[in-house]
Write a protein that holds these residues in place. Structure first.
Motif, PDB file in Angstrom:
ATOM      1  N   THR A   1       0.857  -1.184   0.000  1.00 22.10           N
ATOM      2  CA  THR A   1       0.000   0.000   0.000  1.00 22.10           C
ATOM      3  C   THR A   1       0.892   1.233   0.000  1.00 22.10           C
ATOM      4  O   THR A   1       2.034   1.181   0.475  1.00 22.10           O
ATOM      5  N   GLN A   2       0.360   2.323  -0.523  1.00 17.36           N
ATOM      6  CA  GLN A   2       1.086   3.592  -0.479  1.00 17.36           C
ATOM      7  C   GLN A   2       0.583   4.467   0.666  1.00 17.36           C
ATOM      8  O   GLN A   2       0.935   5.643   0.739  1.00 17.36           O
ATOM      9  N   ALA A   3      -0.228   3.914   1.548  1.00 17.37           N
ATOM     10  CA  ALA A   3      -0.764   4.682   2.668  1.00 17.37           C
ATOM     11  C   ALA A   3       0.385   5.219   3.521  1.00 17.37           C
ATOM     12  O   ALA A   3       1.323   4.476   3.844  1.00 17.37           O
ATOM     13  N   PRO A   4       0.341   6.496   3.898  1.00 16.89           N
ATOM     14  CA  PRO A   4       1.440   7.072   4.684  1.00 16.89           C
ATOM     15  C   PRO A   4       1.564   6.426   6.059  1.00 16.89           C
ATOM     16  O   PRO A   4       0.583   6.067   6.690  1.00 16.89           O
ATOM     17  N   GLY A   5       2.810   6.269   6.486  1.00 12.71           N
ATOM     18  CA  GLY A   5       3.076   5.745   7.814  1.00 12.71           C
ATOM     19  C   GLY A   5       3.118   4.236   7.911  1.00 12.71           C
ATOM     20  O   GLY A   5       3.445   3.702   8.971  1.00 12.71           O
ATOM     21  N   LEU A   6       2.787   3.511   6.832  1.00 12.55           N
ATOM     22  CA  LEU A   6       2.803   2.051   6.857  1.00 12.55           C
ATOM     23  C   LEU A   6       4.022   1.520   6.107  1.00 12.55           C
ATOM     24  O   LEU A   6       4.410   2.065   5.072  1.00 12.55           O
ATOM     25  N   HIS A   7       4.584   0.448   6.638  1.00 17.07           N
ATOM     26  CA  HIS A   7       5.709  -0.230   5.983  1.00 17.07           C
ATOM     27  C   HIS A   7       5.237  -1.620   5.562  1.00 17.07           C
ATOM     28  O   HIS A   7       4.605  -2.331   6.354  1.00 17.07           O
ATOM     29  N   CYS A   8       5.527  -1.996   4.335  1.00 21.01           N
ATOM     30  CA  CYS A   8       5.005  -3.266   3.823  1.00 21.01           C
ATOM     31  C   CYS A   8       5.894  -3.826   2.727  1.00 21.01           C
ATOM     32  O   CYS A   8       6.585  -3.089   2.020  1.00 21.01           O
ATOM     33  N   VAL A   9       5.851  -5.157   2.595  1.00 17.98           N
ATOM     34  CA  VAL A   9       6.556  -5.871   1.533  1.00 17.98           C
ATOM     35  C   VAL A   9       5.615  -6.946   1.012  1.00 17.98           C
ATOM     36  O   VAL A   9       5.075  -7.741   1.788  1.00 17.98           O
ATOM     37  N   GLY A  10       5.395  -6.977  -0.291  1.00 18.88           N
ATOM     38  CA  GLY A  10       4.494  -7.990  -0.850  1.00 18.88           C
ATOM     39  C   GLY A  10       4.355  -7.836  -2.344  1.00 18.88           C
ATOM     40  O   GLY A  10       5.319  -7.515  -3.054  1.00 18.88           O
ATOM     41  N   PHE A  11       3.148  -8.035  -2.833  1.00 24.22           N
ATOM     42  CA  PHE A  11       2.855  -7.905  -4.258  1.00 24.22           C
ATOM     43  C   PHE A  11       1.359  -7.671  -4.396  1.00 24.22           C
ATOM     44  O   PHE A  11       0.609  -7.770  -3.419  1.00 24.22           O
ATOM     45  N   SER A  12       0.918  -7.357  -5.609  1.00 17.15           N
ATOM     46  CA  SER A  12      -0.499  -7.092  -5.837  1.00 17.15           C
ATOM     47  C   SER A  12      -1.245  -8.400  -6.067  1.00 17.15           C
ATOM     48  O   SER A  12      -1.104  -9.029  -7.129  1.00 17.15           O
TER      49      SER A  12
ATOM     50  N   ALA B   1      11.208  -8.028   4.291  1.00 18.34           N
ATOM     51  CA  ALA B   1      10.456  -7.448   5.407  1.00 18.34           C
ATOM     52  C   ALA B   1      11.286  -7.449   6.686  1.00 18.34           C
ATOM     53  O   ALA B   1      11.273  -6.471   7.458  1.00 18.34           O
ATOM     54  N   ALA B   2      12.007  -8.530   6.931  1.00 11.93           N
ATOM     55  CA  ALA B   2      12.859  -8.599   8.117  1.00 11.93           C
ATOM     56  C   ALA B   2      13.988  -7.572   8.037  1.00 11.93           C
ATOM     57  O   ALA B   2      14.345  -6.944   9.045  1.00 11.93           O
ATOM     58  N   THR B   3      14.542  -7.384   6.847  1.00 12.62           N
ATOM     59  CA  THR B   3      15.596  -6.379   6.658  1.00 12.62           C
ATOM     60  C   THR B   3      15.051  -4.972   6.904  1.00 12.62           C
ATOM     61  O   THR B   3      15.702  -4.136   7.552  1.00 12.62           O
ATOM     62  N   MET B   4      13.848  -4.701   6.403  1.00 10.86           N
ATOM     63  CA  MET B   4      13.217  -3.407   6.644  1.00 10.86           C
ATOM     64  C   MET B   4      12.962  -3.204   8.132  1.00 10.86           C
ATOM     65  O   MET B   4      13.201  -2.117   8.680  1.00 10.86           O
ATOM     66  N   LEU B   5      12.487  -4.257   8.809  1.00 11.76           N
ATOM     67  CA  LEU B   5      12.214  -4.150  10.239  1.00 11.76           C
ATOM     68  C   LEU B   5      13.497  -3.904  11.022  1.00 11.76           C
ATOM     69  O   LEU B   5      13.499  -3.121  11.989  1.00 11.76           O
ATOM     70  N   LEU B   6      14.588  -4.540  10.625  1.00 10.24           N
ATOM     71  CA  LEU B   6      15.871  -4.303  11.293  1.00 10.24           C
ATOM     72  C   LEU B   6      16.242  -2.825  11.246  1.00 10.24           C
ATOM     73  O   LEU B   6      16.685  -2.245  12.248  1.00 10.24           O
ATOM     74  N   ALA B   7      16.061  -2.217  10.073  1.00 12.62           N
ATOM     75  CA  ALA B   7      16.371  -0.790   9.941  1.00 12.62           C
ATOM     76  C   ALA B   7      15.494   0.046  10.867  1.00 12.62           C
ATOM     77  O   ALA B   7      15.978   0.957  11.555  1.00 12.62           O
ATOM     78  N   LEU B   8      14.209  -0.273  10.918  1.00  7.37           N
ATOM     79  CA  LEU B   8      13.300   0.480  11.783  1.00  7.37           C
ATOM     80  C   LEU B   8      13.665   0.307  13.253  1.00  7.37           C
ATOM     81  O   LEU B   8      13.620   1.267  14.033  1.00  7.37           O
ATOM     82  N   MET B   9      14.010  -0.919  13.661  1.00  8.72           N
ATOM     83  CA  MET B   9      14.357  -1.170  15.060  1.00  8.72           C
ATOM     84  C   MET B   9      15.651  -0.463  15.448  1.00  8.72           C
ATOM     85  O   MET B   9      15.854  -0.118  16.616  1.00  8.72           O
ATOM     86  N   ARG B  10      16.519  -0.230  14.484  1.00  8.19           N
ATOM     87  CA  ARG B  10      17.787   0.452  14.754  1.00  8.19           C
ATOM     88  C   ARG B  10      17.676   1.964  14.598  1.00  8.19           C
ATOM     89  O   ARG B  10      18.675   2.682  14.740  1.00  8.19           O
ATOM     90  N   GLY B  11      16.472   2.434  14.285  1.00 11.19           N
ATOM     91  CA  GLY B  11      16.271   3.865  14.116  1.00 11.19           C
ATOM     92  C   GLY B  11      16.838   4.422  12.835  1.00 11.19           C
ATOM     93  O   GLY B  11      17.078   5.631  12.716  1.00 11.19           O
ATOM     94  N   GLN B  12      17.066   3.543  11.854  1.00 15.89           N
ATOM     95  CA  GLN B  12      17.623   3.972  10.575  1.00 15.89           C
ATOM     96  C   GLN B  12      16.507   4.342   9.599  1.00 15.89           C
ATOM     97  O   GLN B  12      15.414   3.776   9.658  1.00 15.89           O
ATOM     98  N   PRO B  13      16.755   5.267   8.687  1.00 12.21           N
ATOM     99  CA  PRO B  13      15.722   5.646   7.714  1.00 12.21           C
ATOM    100  C   PRO B  13      15.456   4.528   6.715  1.00 12.21           C
ATOM    101  O   PRO B  13      16.362   3.768   6.356  1.00 12.21           O
ATOM    102  N   VAL B  14      14.201   4.415   6.293  1.00 11.91           N
ATOM    103  CA  VAL B  14      13.812   3.434   5.280  1.00 11.91           C
ATOM    104  C   VAL B  14      13.405   4.206   4.021  1.00 11.91           C
ATOM    105  O   VAL B  14      12.392   4.900   4.017  1.00 11.91           O
ATOM    106  N   ALA B  15      14.222   4.096   2.992  1.00 14.14           N
ATOM    107  CA  ALA B  15      13.998   4.893   1.781  1.00 14.14           C
ATOM    108  C   ALA B  15      12.720   4.492   1.057  1.00 14.14           C
ATOM    109  O   ALA B  15      12.036   5.327   0.467  1.00 14.14           O
ATOM    110  N   GLN B  16      12.409   3.210   1.092  1.00 15.88           N
ATOM    111  CA  GLN B  16      11.235   2.703   0.360  1.00 15.88           C
ATOM    112  C   GLN B  16      10.339   1.941   1.335  1.00 15.88           C
ATOM    113  O   GLN B  16      10.534   0.752   1.580  1.00 15.88           O
ATOM    114  N   PRO B  17       9.315   2.597   1.896  1.00 16.52           N
ATOM    115  CA  PRO B  17       8.464   1.932   2.883  1.00 16.52           C
ATOM    116  C   PRO B  17       7.528   0.873   2.305  1.00 16.52           C
ATOM    117  O   PRO B  17       7.026   0.030   3.043  1.00 16.52           O
TER     118      PRO B  17
END
Length: 342
Positions: free
Chosen positions: A161-172, A312-328
């Protein structure tokens, strides 16, 4: 009154950090740093501490460590089922990514039940996880509020989804449903049934893709929908196949929402003497283990569940470490796999 470490150990039956410090003749903070693998600790001290810890049988207490440091080492992962190979592949990828980074995976199984998902999440949040992975985007308002108010980083799996504030990994899921239906149309099929079980949100998105593709072709009929809320299985696929082939006017293709249903249909076709694909085509979804070994081999949509779990786990690692996520929102796509069943 403070008890000596040895007395505390006799009282609790547990070897403490202080016990290891006494045995290694170092401070408790040195033990803690050495066992965490901090590079600043002298290698000789690390060896001494590890030798003492091994001799005493010391096991770190992750709950106490999390309380003291305000940093948890576990990640909650909520999935619908463990009996579906799709989620097993996803979990393995999550584990391979998080464990080397020092995180433990705690699994909760929701059984496609929104109330059960909310209760599981409440229980997991009591343990103050470092992060959360949840399946899909649709859930109860109470569950969404829990995630938002917890302050715990969260990544959604299997949808985007492109909804603001949400992080997701998947497909349509919708696009994948359309792609399979168009494949069947391209093969000359005109009465294409859609057979689905479980009827979770992602299945209904595939259904919508099938509807839209048939509507574009001017071929959609509500009577071509065969929807059963029961859990998906090979046995159910066999029964649904027997029902669908009795429909009049006859269908010339069946698009099953999951490969286990389609595998059951192919087994029923063999038993009943129905020729696939000569009399009707059969297609599935998710390209599960064994689909390429069916008679005939099953046409399916290959979904990147392992890649989704890892990303998704890689994205979560960045979030848990307080690192920016370029592509949510990461869309990993899907692959149509044509085989002899269509």
């Amino acid at each position: 009154m403070n008890l000596p470490a040895a007395k505390r150990r006799r009282a609790t039956g547990r070897v403490t950090l202080n016990d290891v410090a006494l045995a290694a003749n170092v401070s408790p903070i040195t033990v803690s740093r050495a066992l965490r693998g901090e590079r600043a600790v002298d290698p000789d001290l690390v060896a001494r501490v590890r030798e003492a810890a091994d001799k005493l049988g010391y096991m770190p207490d992750p709950a106490a460590r999390a309380l003291a440091s305000r940093h948890s080492t576990h990640v909650a992962v909520l999935i619908p089922l463990l009996s579906n190979a799709l989620f097993v592949d996803l979990l393995e990828a999550v584990q391979r990514t998080l464990r080397p980074a020092g995180y433990q995976v705690l699994i909760g199984v929701t059984h496609y039940d929104e109330a059960e998902e909310e209760q599981l999440l409440r229980e997991q949040l009591l343990h103050r996880p470092a992060g959360v992975l949840v399946t899909g985007l649709e859930r109860r308002a109470g569950t969404r509020a829990l995630i938002a108010s917890s302050g715990v980083p969260c990544v959604h799996l299997m949808e985007t989804t492109q909804a603001p504030g949400l992080h997701c990994v998947g497909f349509s899921q919708h696009a994948a449903g359309m792609a399979m239906t168009r494949h069947l149309l391209d093969r000359g099929r005109r009465r294409i049934a859609f057979a689905a079980a479980q009827l979770d949100a992602r299945t209904l998105q595939r259904l919508a893709g099938w509807r839209d593709a048939l509507t574009e072709a001017g071929l959609y009929e509500p009577t071509l929908e065969w929807l059963n809320p029961a859990p998906s299985s090979i046995a159910l696929g066999s029964r649904m196949f027997e029902q669908i082939i009795g429909q009049r006017p006859a269908v010339d293709a069946i698009f099953f929402c999951n490969d286990d249903l389609a595998q059951g249909a192919l087994l029923a076709a063999l038993r009943l003497g129905v020729k696939v694909p000569e009399q009707l085509a059969v297609a599935g979804f998710n390209d599960l283990t064994g689909s390429d070994q069916m008679l005939p081999p099953l046409t399916s949509v290959r979904t990147p569940r392992g890649e989704i779990g890892g990303a998704a786990a890689t994205m979560l690692l960045a979030l848990m470490r307080g690192q920016p996520v370029a592509q949510p929102a990461i869309d990993l796509g899907f692959t149509l796999v044509p085989r002899a069943s269509t």
